[in-house]
Scaffold this active site. Structure first.
Site: not given
Length: 348
Positions: A247-249, A267
């Site tokens: 996922a993102h980050n 994250g």
């Protein structure tokens, strides 16, 4: 190819490997195979442990063995040529390359490819049928772009990187040298970002970046998402299996291995040399230390310290999980014992 020729090519590749001491055993080897499927003319390997008994069962003409004199004696008794090494599986991986080379087409651009005039192409690259490459893309030397790949604007792809058929590289993605992206993978796709409002969910545009460092491999139908801001990063030489969600980050360090159906929420930070087995799930913002190993279907809702081996959901130390599992099997018996003791107490 004669076995002695194979031995000579392999022996320098792994430290402290040694050639067979039986020069009379020099069979022709035409292929490699699994030890339980090998037939005359084929080379296989055994790592010891539970596979040691396969020496007696295999029909292979030659074996790569661990430093185990008993196994070597068994192979000799069966007239099986052998070479020993501390790392049989690694040496076998080198042996496969003597008999198999992955498909790599000759350089050239297929006439059906659609390539924007602003694209910068390196030397000796291959671009297959129906590839679409948008404006501002840079592709390094000796890259290989197979059929139906779509590369969005501004993407950078390094030297000798391979994009297999039907994968998609979205905008704001940077892929390093010697990477492999397998079929159906999506790199730089939009992260899952929505803000709740009284009228529903407001879409947060994903304006960040994805960076795959050198030597990264992404399996079929896996996704590495770009964030709203910042960067999603996959570190050098990390290998990701099929059907994995990053996922993102997320920040993944070097030399990690993720098996199929692993899912990282937004994250997540992953240290070096981390191994996540199949269907491991990691919760939002969790930090996983260097050298962690998580067994299959582990759920990780919190930080994991470096070097831990964890299992179960929620994750607990593997030794504790094994003890608890052993107790769990005895629960019906323990329950009956408890009932008897309770009855005695009530009657006393």
């Amino acid at each position: 190819m004669k076995f002695n020729e194979i031995s000579e090519k392999l022996s320098p590749l792994v430290t402290n490997s040694s050639l067979t001491t039986h020069p009379d055993l020099n069979p022709d080897i035409t292929a490699v195979a699994a030890v339980d499927e090998a037939v005359t003319g084929q080379l296989s390997y055994i790592e010891g442990g539970k596979f040691a008994a396969m020496v007696q069962k295999t029909a292979a003409s030659a074996l790569i063995l661990p430093r185990d004199e008993a196994l070597q004696a068994q192979a000799t008794e069966k007239d099986i040529a052998w070479i020993t090494t501390p790392e049989p599986r690694l040496l076998f991986a080198h042996a496969i390359k003597l008999f198999y080379q992955p498909f790599h087409p000759s350089p050239g651009i297929h006439p059906t490819a659609v390539i924007d005039s602003s694209v910068k192409l390196g030397k000796d690259i291959y671009i297959g049928p129906h590839v679409v490459i948008e404006q501002g893309v840079t592709i390094g030397d000796n890259a290989c772009i197979h059929a139906n790949v779509v590369i969005y604007p501004g993407v950078s792809i390094g030297d000798r990187t391979i994009l297999h058929a039907n994968c998609t590289i979205h905008e704001r993605s940077q892929i390093g040298d010697n990477c492999v992206i397998h079929s159906g993978a999506a790199i730089g796709s939009e992260g899952f970002g929505f803000v709740p409002t009284p009228d529903g969910w407001f879409k947060m545009e994903q304006s960040g970046y994805v960076v795959l460092e050198d030597g990264v491999e992404i399996g079929c139908n896996s996704a590495v998402d770009r964030p709203a801001v910042g960067t999603t990063r996959v570190g050098r030489n990390t290998k990701i299996d099929n059907l994995v969600q990053v996922a993102h980050n997320c920040q993944i360090s070097e030399n990690c291995v993720f098996a199929s159906q692993v899912g990282l929420a937004g994250g997540v930070k992953v240290g070096k040399r981390v191994i996540l087995a199949g269907q491991v799930g990691v919760a939002n913002q969790a930090n996983i230390g260097d050298g962690v190993i998580a067994s299959a279907q582990t759920g990780i809702p919190h930080d994991i310290a470096p070097g831990e081996i964890v299992s179960s959901s929620p994750a607990v130390p593997n030794k504790l999980y094994l003890k608890a599992s052993a107790i769990y099997k005895r629960l019906p018996e323990m329950y009956q014992t408890l009932k008897r003791l309770q009855k005695k107490l009530e009657e006393s």
